[in-house]
Enzyme design. Structure first.
Site, PDB file in Angstrom:
ATOM      1  CG  ASP A  53      -0.222  -0.072   2.532  1.00  0.00           C
ATOM      2  OD1 ASP A  53       1.033  -0.058   2.526  1.00  0.00           O
ATOM      3  OD2 ASP A  53      -0.894  -0.154   3.580  1.00  0.00           O
ATOM      4  NE  ARG A 111      18.097   2.795  -2.575  1.00  0.00           N
ATOM      5  CZ  ARG A 111      17.315   2.774  -1.507  1.00  0.00           C
ATOM      6  NH1 ARG A 111      17.315   1.734  -0.731  1.00  0.00           N
ATOM      7  NH2 ARG A 111      16.520   3.781  -1.234  1.00  0.00           N
ATOM      8  CG  ASP A 180      17.365  -3.490  -1.209  1.00  0.00           C
ATOM      9  OD1 ASP A 180      17.788  -4.656  -1.128  1.00  0.00           O
ATOM     10  OD2 ASP A 180      16.396  -3.072  -0.553  1.00  0.00           O
TER      11      ASP A 180
HETATM   12  P1  AMP Z   1      12.104  -0.494   3.311  1.00  0.00           P
HETATM   13  O1  AMP Z   1      12.136  -0.941   4.729  1.00  0.00           O
HETATM   14  O2  AMP Z   1      11.279   0.728   3.090  1.00  0.00           O
HETATM   15  O3  AMP Z   1      13.440  -0.423   2.654  1.00  0.00           O
HETATM   16  O4  AMP Z   1      11.287  -1.649   2.588  1.00  0.00           O
HETATM   17  C1  AMP Z   1      11.871  -2.784   1.981  1.00  0.00           C
HETATM   18  C2  AMP Z   1      11.330  -2.963   0.575  1.00  0.00           C
HETATM   19  O5  AMP Z   1       9.937  -3.253   0.604  1.00  0.00           O
HETATM   20  C3  AMP Z   1      11.499  -1.730  -0.279  1.00  0.00           C
HETATM   21  O6  AMP Z   1      11.751  -2.121  -1.601  1.00  0.00           O
HETATM   22  C4  AMP Z   1      10.169  -1.049  -0.149  1.00  0.00           C
HETATM   23  O7  AMP Z   1       9.888  -0.231  -1.260  1.00  0.00           O
HETATM   24  C5  AMP Z   1       9.194  -2.212  -0.032  1.00  0.00           C
HETATM   25  N1  AMP Z   1       8.054  -1.883   0.845  1.00  0.00           N
HETATM   26  C6  AMP Z   1       8.053  -1.860   2.188  1.00  0.00           C
HETATM   27  N2  AMP Z   1       6.866  -1.511   2.672  1.00  0.00           N
HETATM   28  C7  AMP Z   1       6.051  -1.308   1.614  1.00  0.00           C
HETATM   29  C8  AMP Z   1       4.687  -0.913   1.458  1.00  0.00           C
HETATM   30  N3  AMP Z   1       3.896  -0.682   2.509  1.00  0.00           N
HETATM   31  N4  AMP Z   1       4.218  -0.794   0.206  1.00  0.00           N
HETATM   32  C9  AMP Z   1       5.008  -1.024  -0.846  1.00  0.00           C
HETATM   33  N5  AMP Z   1       6.285  -1.399  -0.790  1.00  0.00           N
HETATM   34  C10 AMP Z   1       6.832  -1.533   0.430  1.00  0.00           C
HETATM   35 MG    MG Z   2      15.421  -0.533   2.049  1.00  0.00          MG
END
Ligand code: AMP
Ligand code: MG
Length: 412
Positions: A53, A111, A180
């Site tokens: 979301d 990254r 990443d």
């Molecule tokens: P992050 O902790 O934001 O780095 O999240 C890890 C990966 O999951 C990243 O590629 C984010 O874009 C994706 N991600 C995490 N939470 C969501 C969310 N609620 N909706 C879409 N993508 C998410």
């Molecule tokens: Mg991340």
């Protein structure tokens, strides 16, 4: 606003990804001429959201705030959170939770995974363009070198070594060192399931999804080399047009990782132990110390602070014959340089780290009761980690067994 594409290895598996819940607003030049990216995290869906979301819940965003402020005050290069804003909406996870957006400030969001994305892209003009941009932005001095791509790999490696040595110094376990989440600027980023180790154990893992300990405390140096190897692979075409020569050159750089890391790590540990000079037996002294910490189940942070009393601490754990013997050896090694040794130790050993049970309490009060007081009280303590405290104080005391937090969740 834009969402960035990137690729990466998540727990070893290659994937094409991107900002699924982040949008980059733009760049800002600070009064001291630093260029920073400003990004919203949890702002809604993007082309990379896949099934998600794009939103974020309050507690995980406050967690990013708290941990990044703590790291910053500890002297660890890191991205920071400028603000966390409640959206007033509910986000649906296992239960409805208050939604929030974090405003992140970073030297950039490039990254290792950004380079993997470029390397895997059919348009092969992308990689040189990205490299030029990254060098201009983060390592402009490399432009005049004979092989900028190779010099770039070397520079990112040095910067990552410095970062990970800091983590090992303060007992930080990042928890998701996927490519990443490894920045080119070598600022720490993404504080999801990360946590600080209390009892010393190389195998410490908190993240619920890290079942095999890939990102355990003691694995952080080797996984960083693994991640840098993925950067090296991505850079091969710009290192040399001859693939064999490119591999040869990149391998030479990567072979420098372990010696350089070990040197930097030992220098850091000398600081923690107050050793002012370099002596050949130091590596053994440090190794034996860590083995004693593990066996006596001592708190990594507090054990170093207790050493600063110079006399053997009274606690039962310190009365183990092996630990007493180590302490006597250490006292001889420190010798008569005590005041300088203590100064050095006080610069390397924090009194306050974000202990997991306190972090958890602060976030629960904020999210469940709307009470920000524990959060602000903890934040205040975390801002002066090197200030001398009473070890019996709440913020210095390790979790008692019923308070211990052994598992953390990324909160996505
Ligand atoms: P992050 O902790 O934001 O780095 O999240 C890890 C990966 O999951 C990243 O590629 C984010 O874009 C994706 N991600 C995490 N939470 C969501 C969310 N609620 N909706 C879409 N993508 C998410
Ligand atoms: Mg991340």
């Amino acid at each position: 606003p834009l969402a960035q594409a990137y690729a990466g290895h998540q727990f070893g598996h290659a994937a094409r990804l991107g900002d699924g819940r982040a949008v980059l607003l733009g760049e800002q030049l600070t009064p001291d001429h630093k260029r920073v990216d400003i990004q919203l995290k949890g702002a809604g869906r993007t082309p990379f959201s896949r099934g998600g979301d794009g939103r974020a819940a309050l507690a995980p965003m406050l967690r990013e705030y708290l941990i990044s402020e703590a790291l910053h005050a500890l002297g660890v290069p890191c991205t920071r959170i400028l603000a966390v804003v409640k959206t007033g909406e509910q986000v649906l996870r296992e239960e409805p939770l208050p939604g929030a957006i974090a405003v992140r400030v970073a030297a950039s969001h490039l990254r290792v995974g950004t380079f993997q994305y470029a390397a895997w892209h059919e348009d092969n003009s992308l990689l040189p363009a990205l490299l030029n941009y990254a060098i201009a932005r983060h390592y402009p001095e490399l432009n005049s070198t004979s092989n900028p791509a190779l010099a770039f790999l070397q520079a990112v490696m040095q910067a990552q070594i410095a970062l990970v040595v800091h983590w090992q110094r303060v007992g930080f376990v990042h928890g998701v060192l996927n490519t990443d989440n490894v920045t080119i600027s070598a600022e720490a980023i993404d504080f999801g399931p990360c946590a600080f180790m209390e009892q010393y154990d190389e195998a410490t893992v908190f993240s619920s999804i890290d079942r095999r300990g890939r990102y355990a405390f003691g694995a952080q140096p080797s996984i960083t080399l693994w991640n840098l190897s993925r950067l090296a692979e991505a850079l091969l075409p710009v290192i040399d047009p001859n693939p064999e020569q490119a591999v040869h050159l990149a391998t030479q750089v990567l072979e420098g990782f372990n010696p350089a890391f070990n040197r930097a790590w030992l220098a850091m540990m000398r600081g923690k132990l107050g050793l002012l000079s370099e002596q050949p037996q130091d590596a053994q002294l440090v190794e034996d110390w860590l083995a004693q910490l593990q066996q006596a189940q001592l708190d990594y942070t507090n054990a170093h602070l207790q050493l600063m009393s110079l006399d053997l601490p009274n606690e039962a754990a310190w009365q183990r014959p092996e630990l007493k013997a180590w302490h006597a050896r250490w006292r001889v090694r420190v010798g008569n340089d005590r005041p300088q040794a203590l100064t050095l130790m006080s610069q390397h050993n924090p009194w306050v780290i974000p202990r997991n049970h306190l972090v958890e309490q602060a976030l629960n009060s904020a999210q469940e009761q709307g009470d920000m007081q524990p959060f602000h009280a903890l934040l205040k303590e975390l801002q002066t980690p090197y200030l001398l405290r009473d070890l019996a104080q709440k913020y210095c005391t390790p979790a008692r067994s019923h308070e211990r937090v052994t598992q953390t969740f990324c909160g996505t």
